[in-house]
Design an enzyme around this catalytic site. Structure first.
Site, PDB file in Angstrom:
ATOM      1  N   HIS A  36       0.825  -1.212   0.000  1.00 27.93           N
ATOM      2  CA  HIS A  36       0.000   0.000   0.000  1.00 27.93           C
ATOM      3  C   HIS A  36       0.862   1.267   0.000  1.00 27.93           C
ATOM      4  O   HIS A  36       0.646   2.161  -0.822  1.00 27.93           O
ATOM      5  CB  HIS A  36      -0.944  -0.017   1.205  1.00 27.93           C
ATOM      6  CG  HIS A  36      -1.579   1.295   1.530  1.00 27.93           C
ATOM      7  ND1 HIS A  36      -2.455   1.932   0.682  1.00 27.93           N
ATOM      8  CD2 HIS A  36      -1.450   2.117   2.613  1.00 27.93           C
ATOM      9  CE1 HIS A  36      -2.839   3.077   1.235  1.00 27.93           C
ATOM     10  NE2 HIS A  36      -2.243   3.219   2.407  1.00 27.93           N
ATOM     11  N   HIS A  62       3.806   7.120   5.425  1.00 29.18           N
ATOM     12  CA  HIS A  62       2.602   7.789   5.906  1.00 29.18           C
ATOM     13  C   HIS A  62       1.780   7.021   6.935  1.00 29.18           C
ATOM     14  O   HIS A  62       1.041   7.624   7.703  1.00 29.18           O
ATOM     15  CB  HIS A  62       1.712   8.249   4.732  1.00 29.18           C
ATOM     16  CG  HIS A  62       0.808   7.184   4.166  1.00 29.18           C
ATOM     17  ND1 HIS A  62       1.190   6.344   3.145  1.00 29.18           N
ATOM     18  CD2 HIS A  62      -0.468   6.815   4.483  1.00 29.18           C
ATOM     19  CE1 HIS A  62       0.189   5.533   2.851  1.00 29.18           C
ATOM     20  NE2 HIS A  62      -0.825   5.794   3.652  1.00 29.18           N
ATOM     21  N   GLU A  66       0.732   6.003  12.604  1.00 33.12           N
ATOM     22  CA  GLU A  66      -0.638   5.562  12.861  1.00 33.12           C
ATOM     23  C   GLU A  66      -0.746   4.055  13.122  1.00 33.12           C
ATOM     24  O   GLU A  66      -1.478   3.616  14.000  1.00 33.12           O
ATOM     25  CB  GLU A  66      -1.500   5.935  11.649  1.00 33.12           C
ATOM     26  CG  GLU A  66      -2.975   5.965  11.934  1.00 33.12           C
ATOM     27  CD  GLU A  66      -3.734   6.593  10.763  1.00 33.12           C
ATOM     28  OE1 GLU A  66      -3.472   7.776  10.470  1.00 33.12           O
ATOM     29  OE2 GLU A  66      -4.524   5.887  10.139  1.00 33.12           O
ATOM     30  N   ASP A  67      -0.030   3.269  12.366  1.00 35.64           N
ATOM     31  CA  ASP A  67      -0.262   1.815  12.395  1.00 35.64           C
ATOM     32  C   ASP A  67       0.872   0.959  12.953  1.00 35.64           C
ATOM     33  O   ASP A  67       0.707  -0.254  13.095  1.00 35.64           O
ATOM     34  CB  ASP A  67      -0.592   1.310  10.975  1.00 35.64           C
ATOM     35  CG  ASP A  67      -1.907   1.889  10.458  1.00 35.64           C
ATOM     36  OD1 ASP A  67      -2.762   2.228  11.286  1.00 35.64           O
ATOM     37  OD2 ASP A  67      -2.062   2.005   9.239  1.00 35.64           O
TER      38      ASP A  67
HETATM   39  P1  NDP Z   1     -11.904   0.907   8.113  1.00 40.56           P
HETATM   40  O1  NDP Z   1     -11.311   2.190   8.561  1.00 40.56           O
HETATM   41  O2  NDP Z   1     -12.080  -0.173   9.120  1.00 40.56           O
HETATM   42  O3  NDP Z   1     -11.089   0.300   6.909  1.00 40.56           O
HETATM   43  C1  NDP Z   1     -10.667   1.083   5.840  1.00 40.56           C
HETATM   44  C2  NDP Z   1      -9.181   1.355   5.955  1.00 40.56           C
HETATM   45  O4  NDP Z   1      -8.492   0.124   5.990  1.00 40.56           O
HETATM   46  C3  NDP Z   1      -8.663   2.095   4.765  1.00 40.56           C
HETATM   47  O5  NDP Z   1      -8.782   3.481   4.972  1.00 40.56           O
HETATM   48  C4  NDP Z   1      -7.219   1.620   4.685  1.00 40.56           C
HETATM   49  O6  NDP Z   1      -6.474   2.463   5.567  1.00 40.56           O
HETATM   50  C5  NDP Z   1      -7.255   0.220   5.294  1.00 40.56           C
HETATM   51  N1  NDP Z   1      -7.244  -0.945   4.388  1.00 40.56           N
HETATM   52  C6  NDP Z   1      -6.592  -2.112   4.619  1.00 40.56           C
HETATM   53  N2  NDP Z   1      -6.818  -3.004   3.665  1.00 40.56           N
HETATM   54  C7  NDP Z   1      -7.617  -2.404   2.743  1.00 40.56           C
HETATM   55  C8  NDP Z   1      -8.158  -2.830   1.506  1.00 40.56           C
HETATM   56  N3  NDP Z   1      -7.940  -4.063   1.029  1.00 40.56           N
HETATM   57  N4  NDP Z   1      -8.938  -1.965   0.815  1.00 40.56           N
HETATM   58  C9  NDP Z   1      -9.169  -0.731   1.290  1.00 40.56           C
HETATM   59  N5  NDP Z   1      -8.676  -0.257   2.478  1.00 40.56           N
HETATM   60  C10 NDP Z   1      -7.898  -1.095   3.200  1.00 40.56           C
HETATM   61  O7  NDP Z   1     -13.285   1.197   7.390  1.00 40.56           O
HETATM   62  P2  NDP Z   1     -14.550   1.868   8.013  1.00 40.56           P
HETATM   63  O8  NDP Z   1     -14.695   1.518   9.436  1.00 40.56           O
HETATM   64  O9  NDP Z   1     -14.509   3.292   7.625  1.00 40.56           O
HETATM   65  O10 NDP Z   1     -15.744   1.205   7.229  1.00 40.56           O
HETATM   66  C11 NDP Z   1     -16.332   1.794   6.110  1.00 40.56           C
HETATM   67  C12 NDP Z   1     -17.687   2.365   6.447  1.00 40.56           C
HETATM   68  O11 NDP Z   1     -18.580   1.329   6.822  1.00 40.56           O
HETATM   69  C13 NDP Z   1     -17.643   3.357   7.591  1.00 40.56           C
HETATM   70  O12 NDP Z   1     -18.079   4.618   7.128  1.00 40.56           O
HETATM   71  C14 NDP Z   1     -18.542   2.790   8.687  1.00 40.56           C
HETATM   72  O13 NDP Z   1     -19.453   3.753   9.200  1.00 40.56           O
HETATM   73  C15 NDP Z   1     -19.284   1.680   8.007  1.00 40.56           C
HETATM   74  N6  NDP Z   1     -19.358   0.485   8.829  1.00 40.56           N
HETATM   75  C16 NDP Z   1     -18.393   0.233   9.761  1.00 40.56           C
HETATM   76  C17 NDP Z   1     -18.422  -0.916  10.520  1.00 40.56           C
HETATM   77  C18 NDP Z   1     -17.332  -1.169  11.501  1.00 40.56           C
HETATM   78  O14 NDP Z   1     -17.325  -2.218  12.136  1.00 40.56           O
HETATM   79  N7  NDP Z   1     -16.399  -0.258  11.662  1.00 40.56           N
HETATM   80  C19 NDP Z   1     -19.477  -1.886  10.353  1.00 40.56           C
HETATM   81  C20 NDP Z   1     -20.406  -1.547   9.338  1.00 40.56           C
HETATM   82  C21 NDP Z   1     -20.323  -0.403   8.622  1.00 40.56           C
HETATM   83  P3  NDP Z   1      -4.874   2.788   5.384  1.00 40.56           P
HETATM   84  O15 NDP Z   1      -4.680   3.797   4.306  1.00 40.56           O
HETATM   85  O16 NDP Z   1      -4.531   3.344   6.739  1.00 40.56           O
HETATM   86  O17 NDP Z   1      -4.255   1.478   5.079  1.00 40.56           O
HETATM   87 ZN    ZN Z   2      -2.628   4.681   3.890  1.00 40.35          ZN
END
Ligand code: NDP
Ligand code: ZN
Length: 180
Positions: A36, A62, A66-67
């Site tokens: 990523h 980046h 955070e992680d």
């Molecule tokens: P998350 O923040 O849990 O996950 C998304 C983040 O995961 C990305 O920003 C990215 O961050 C990282 N990532 C790692 N693997 C992948 C991948 N294969 N594809 C894309 N991103 C990846 O998501 P949300 O909690 O925001 O969930 C999305 C929406 O769904 C939210 O708006 C929420 O309200 C809703 N929702 C949430 C639930 C929950 O349990 N949290 C349950 C149901 C709905 P990085 O750039 O840091 O790697």
């Molecule tokens: Zn990122």
């Protein structure tokens, strides 16, 4: 000069690979997390036309604060104040609850520096392409849609930064009926 720039970039890639070595993406095949951050840097050099070394270094680093629990001071000592400040600027405050962090991203986007906005745009573009390519384990279609809608609100606050990135993002949102 060129040798130093090259070394500075590879030092960041190596640092990120070591820090993220035990982390995986959320897709079914558990892609190594470091794919990523290299991908975000690659978007900036190959799609956005960016040659500002500190921006490329910050892209590679980046997600380290955070992680991976890397401190600002470690980045500052290794890569200097400029790069460390940029990484800090794109780092969420993990002391806040998740929904609050997501709201803060929307509110902070327009206030970011030009260079932080570039990293934020490339990060969103990579993640949205990743979501389109493969649904993360355990995610419903609604959750993916919700993520696109939230990301569109962040990206709306980053407008006027880089045409190539914004055009690609606009197309991804348009596919889902979202206009920014
Ligand atoms: P998350 O923040 O849990 O996950 C998304 C983040 O995961 C990305 O920003 C990215 O961050 C990282 N990532 C790692 N693997 C992948 C991948 N294969 N594809 C894309 N991103 C990846 O998501 P949300 O909690 O925001 O969930 C999305 C929406 O769904 C939210 O708006 C929420 O309200 C809703 N929702 C949430 C639930 C929950 O349990 N949290 C349950 C149901 C709905 P990085 O750039 O840091 O790697
Ligand atoms: Zn990122």
């Amino acid at each position: 000069v060129q040798a130093k720039l090259c070394r500075d970039i590879i030092r960041c890639a190596n640092f990120a690979a070591l820090k993220h070595k035990d982390q995986r993406r959320k897709d079914e095949i558990q892609t190594p997390y470091v794919n990523h951050v290299i991908g975000v840097a690659h978007i900036l050099t190959n799609e956005a036309g960016i040659s500002d070394i500190s921006v490329i270094q910050a892209a590679l680093l980046h997600d380290t604060i955070e992680d991976t629990g890397t401190s600002f001071y470690e980045l500052q000592a290794e890569f200097g104040e400029d790069v460390a400040n940029l990484v800090k600027e794109v780092t969420d405050d993990k002391t806040l609850p998740k929904e609050e962090r997501k709201l803060q991203q929307i509110l902070n986007a327009p206030k970011s520096s030009y260079r932080a906005k570039l990293v934020k745009l490339a990060d969103k573009l990579y993640n949205l392409r990743d979501l389109r390519r493969a649904t993360p384990v355990g995610w419903s279609k609604e959750r993916v849609d919700e993520y696109f809608r939230w990301a569109s609100r962040v990206v709306a606050g980053l407008k006027g930064t880089n045409k190539a990135l914004e055009d690609s993002l606009r197309d991804l949102f348009a596919e889902r009926g979202i206009t920014i």
